[in-house]
Structure formats: C-alpha cells, structure tokens
Design a protein around this motif. Structure first.
Motif, PDB file in Angstrom:
ATOM      1  N   SER A   1       1.080  -1.339  -0.399  1.00  0.00           N
ATOM      2  CA  SER A   1       0.158  -0.130   0.649  1.00  0.00           C
ATOM      3  C   SER A   1       0.782   1.159   0.260  1.00  0.00           C
ATOM      4  O   SER A   1       2.077   1.432   0.482  1.00  0.00           O
ATOM      5  CB  SER A   1      -0.813  -0.041   1.081  1.00  0.00           C
ATOM      6  OG  SER A   1      -0.369   0.060   2.440  1.00  0.00           O
ATOM      7  N   GLY A   2       0.305   2.272  -0.232  1.00  0.00           N
ATOM      8  CA  GLY A   2       0.831   3.922  -0.420  1.00  0.00           C
ATOM      9  C   GLY A   2       1.231   4.209   0.914  1.00  0.00           C
ATOM     10  O   GLY A   2       2.716   4.697   1.230  1.00  0.00           O
ATOM     11  N   LYS A   3       0.475   3.588   2.224  1.00  0.00           N
ATOM     12  CA  LYS A   3       1.288   3.869   3.103  1.00  0.00           C
ATOM     13  C   LYS A   3       2.494   2.909   4.049  1.00  0.00           C
ATOM     14  O   LYS A   3       3.300   3.468   4.212  1.00  0.00           O
ATOM     15  CB  LYS A   3       0.352   3.841   4.411  1.00  0.00           C
ATOM     16  CG  LYS A   3       0.343   3.750   5.557  1.00  0.00           C
ATOM     17  CD  LYS A   3      -1.089   3.707   7.096  1.00  0.00           C
ATOM     18  CE  LYS A   3       0.031   3.582   8.681  1.00  0.00           C
ATOM     19  NZ  LYS A   3       1.086   3.612   8.760  1.00  0.00           N
TER      20      LYS A   3
ATOM     21  N   PHE B   1       4.943   3.771   2.219  1.00  0.00           N
ATOM     22  CA  PHE B   1       5.413   5.139   2.857  1.00  0.00           C
ATOM     23  C   PHE B   1       6.501   5.200   4.063  1.00  0.00           C
ATOM     24  O   PHE B   1       7.280   5.610   4.527  1.00  0.00           O
ATOM     25  CB  PHE B   1       4.563   6.739   2.955  1.00  0.00           C
ATOM     26  CG  PHE B   1       4.687   7.743   4.305  1.00  0.00           C
ATOM     27  CD1 PHE B   1       5.470   9.332   3.402  1.00  0.00           C
ATOM     28  CD2 PHE B   1       4.601   7.346   5.188  1.00  0.00           C
ATOM     29  CE1 PHE B   1       5.618  10.129   3.807  1.00  0.00           C
ATOM     30  CE2 PHE B   1       5.611   8.732   5.890  1.00  0.00           C
ATOM     31  CZ  PHE B   1       5.656   9.959   5.661  1.00  0.00           C
TER      32      PHE B   1
ATOM     33  N   CYS C   1       9.779   5.803   2.270  1.00  0.00           N
ATOM     34  CA  CYS C   1       9.351   7.378   2.198  1.00  0.00           C
ATOM     35  C   CYS C   1       9.716   8.790   3.127  1.00  0.00           C
ATOM     36  O   CYS C   1       9.975   9.500   3.388  1.00  0.00           O
ATOM     37  CB  CYS C   1       9.063   7.797   1.198  1.00  0.00           C
ATOM     38  SG  CYS C   1       7.705   7.271   0.099  1.00  0.00           S
TER      39      CYS C   1
ATOM     40  N   HIS D   1       3.609  11.594 -10.412  1.00  0.00           N
ATOM     41  CA  HIS D   1       3.974  10.568  -9.737  1.00  0.00           C
ATOM     42  C   HIS D   1       5.891  10.123 -10.705  1.00  0.00           C
ATOM     43  O   HIS D   1       6.326   9.200 -10.513  1.00  0.00           O
ATOM     44  CB  HIS D   1       3.061   9.422 -11.321  1.00  0.00           C
ATOM     45  CG  HIS D   1       1.396   9.633 -10.147  1.00  0.00           C
ATOM     46  ND1 HIS D   1       0.211   9.334 -10.805  1.00  0.00           N
ATOM     47  CD2 HIS D   1       1.252   9.671  -8.637  1.00  0.00           C
ATOM     48  CE1 HIS D   1      -0.465   9.126  -9.591  1.00  0.00           C
ATOM     49  NE2 HIS D   1      -0.108   8.799  -8.232  1.00  0.00           N
TER      50      HIS D   1
ATOM     51  N   CYS E   1      10.609  -1.043  -5.145  1.00  0.00           N
ATOM     52  CA  CYS E   1       9.808  -0.988  -4.714  1.00  0.00           C
ATOM     53  C   CYS E   1       9.233  -0.677  -6.548  1.00  0.00           C
ATOM     54  O   CYS E   1      10.038  -0.573  -7.660  1.00  0.00           O
ATOM     55  CB  CYS E   1       9.282   0.868  -4.559  1.00  0.00           C
ATOM     56  SG  CYS E   1       9.734   0.610  -2.687  1.00  0.00           S
TER      57      CYS E   1
ATOM     58  N   GLU F   1       3.474   1.163  -6.796  1.00  0.00           N
ATOM     59  CA  GLU F   1       4.169   0.950  -5.715  1.00  0.00           C
ATOM     60  C   GLU F   1       4.200   2.376  -4.569  1.00  0.00           C
ATOM     61  O   GLU F   1       4.057   3.085  -4.101  1.00  0.00           O
ATOM     62  CB  GLU F   1       5.101  -0.256  -4.619  1.00  0.00           C
ATOM     63  CG  GLU F   1       3.959  -1.141  -4.592  1.00  0.00           C
ATOM     64  CD  GLU F   1       5.070  -2.417  -4.385  1.00  0.00           C
ATOM     65  OE1 GLU F   1       4.988  -3.315  -4.014  1.00  0.00           O
ATOM     66  OE2 GLU F   1       6.223  -2.573  -4.615  1.00  0.00           O
TER      67      GLU F   1
ATOM     68  N   ALA G   1       1.346   4.953  -5.690  1.00  0.00           N
ATOM     69  CA  ALA G   1       0.213   4.889  -4.335  1.00  0.00           C
ATOM     70  C   ALA G   1       1.343   5.427  -3.251  1.00  0.00           C
ATOM     71  O   ALA G   1      -0.035   6.472  -2.490  1.00  0.00           O
ATOM     72  CB  ALA G   1       0.162   3.029  -3.926  1.00  0.00           C
ATOM     73  N   ALA G   2       2.637   6.091  -2.629  1.00  0.00           N
ATOM     74  CA  ALA G   2       2.670   6.072  -2.142  1.00  0.00           C
ATOM     75  C   ALA G   2       2.937   7.971  -2.180  1.00  0.00           C
ATOM     76  O   ALA G   2       2.656   8.729  -1.344  1.00  0.00           O
ATOM     77  CB  ALA G   2       4.344   6.047  -1.851  1.00  0.00           C
TER      78      ALA G   2
ATOM     79  N   ASP H   1       0.863   9.071  -4.116  1.00  0.00           N
ATOM     80  CA  ASP H   1      -0.776   9.451  -3.886  1.00  0.00           C
ATOM     81  C   ASP H   1      -1.142   9.911  -2.906  1.00  0.00           C
ATOM     82  O   ASP H   1      -1.984  10.784  -1.850  1.00  0.00           O
ATOM     83  CB  ASP H   1      -1.889   8.295  -4.628  1.00  0.00           C
ATOM     84  CG  ASP H   1      -1.369   8.084  -6.084  1.00  0.00           C
ATOM     85  OD1 ASP H   1      -0.743   9.395  -6.310  1.00  0.00           O
ATOM     86  OD2 ASP H   1      -2.211   7.014  -6.151  1.00  0.00           O
ATOM     87  N   TYR H   2      -0.748   8.478  -1.748  1.00  0.00           N
ATOM     88  CA  TYR H   2      -0.625   8.961   0.009  1.00  0.00           C
ATOM     89  C   TYR H   2      -0.325  10.054   0.653  1.00  0.00           C
ATOM     90  O   TYR H   2      -1.290  10.310   1.218  1.00  0.00           O
ATOM     91  CB  TYR H   2      -0.186   7.443   0.936  1.00  0.00           C
ATOM     92  CG  TYR H   2      -0.322   7.331   2.038  1.00  0.00           C
ATOM     93  CD1 TYR H   2      -1.311   7.039   2.820  1.00  0.00           C
ATOM     94  CD2 TYR H   2       0.801   8.082   3.347  1.00  0.00           C
ATOM     95  CE1 TYR H   2      -0.821   6.402   4.161  1.00  0.00           C
ATOM     96  CE2 TYR H   2       0.991   7.514   4.422  1.00  0.00           C
ATOM     97  CZ  TYR H   2       0.074   7.323   5.047  1.00  0.00           C
ATOM     98  OH  TYR H   2       0.025   7.450   6.390  1.00  0.00           O
TER      99      TYR H   2
END
Length: 140
Positions: free
Chosen positions: A61-63, A66, A70, A102, A123, A127, A130-131, A133-134
C-alpha cells in the motif's frame, strides 16, 4: 626405522578408517554444523531450487511504502523534502498535477535530494505512485 614407519602407517590407516565410520545421525549433525548460512542465486538460474524468500501476496500500500521508504525524508524535511501533512509545502506541487508528481516520484527531481523512486529500488512503479498518492491525500 622401517618397522616404526609401517606401524605408524598402519595406525594412521586404522585411525582414518574409524573417522569415516560415522552413523547417519552423526553425518547429519556434522553437515548441519558446517552448512553455509545462505546461498546466492542469480535471477534465471533454475538450479537454485526456488525463491529464497516468499514474495508478498500483492503490491504494498501507499502507506506501507511511505513507512518503509519515504518517511525518512518526508516526515523530517531532510534534503528539502516537503513534509507529509504540510499543506503549504504541498500546495504548489499538487497544483502541477498527479502525473507530474508521479513522474517525480518515479524519476526523481533534478537538482534536489529527491532521487528516482526515493531510493526504493525494490518498489514497483505502482507502489511508488501509491506512496505519492498517500502523501498527497494526507497533505491537502
């Protein structure tokens, strides 16, 4: 002197033979103690017997991305990174559009501390996006 050499030779042979006569359990114990800690398997080498580690069941997931890749910069502002949640730092970036964000996530931003994929070479593109976006969702 010859007698001593023959006697020593016979003793050496007897000793060597006794060292070879191990039970299966003893051999297994020795093999377990001296086996390598791991092995190297090159991608595409079918002789390795399968993957060394189980792959994830799907994209992270983006979370998750992250939190693992990140966060170091985007929660502290290291290298001039906009902190997640800092609306003022993100407003101009968000105005450029998600395609641009992106692209920056995937390819990095020249002249800044943002490197391609934020350094997360494990990644996937999806992925990383998605990070991004998160971070955007939590910075508006």
């Amino acid at each position: 002197m010859t007698r001593i050499a023959i006697t020593l030779g016979a003793l050496l042979v007897a000793f060597a033979a006794s060292a070879v006569e191990l039970s299966d359990a003893q051999r297994a114990d020795i093999e377990e103690r001296i086996k390598p800690v791991g092995e190297v398997c090159m991608q595409g080498d079918s002789s390795c017997g399968g993957a060394a580690a189980a792959a994830a069941s799907g994209p992270r997931s983006g979370k998750d991305v992250f939190d693992s890749a990140c966060m170091a910069c985007h929660s502290t502002g290291a290298g001039g990174a906009p902190k997640m949640g800092d609306v003022a730092a993100w407003v101009d970036r968000i105005a450029k559009g998600m395609d641009t964000l992106h692209q920056h996530g995937l390819q990095g931003v020249p002249g800044t501390g943002m490197i391609a994929k934020g350094g997360c070479m494990s990644c996937s593109d999806e992925e990383v996006m998605a990070a991004v976006d998160y971070m955007v969702e939590n910075s508006q």
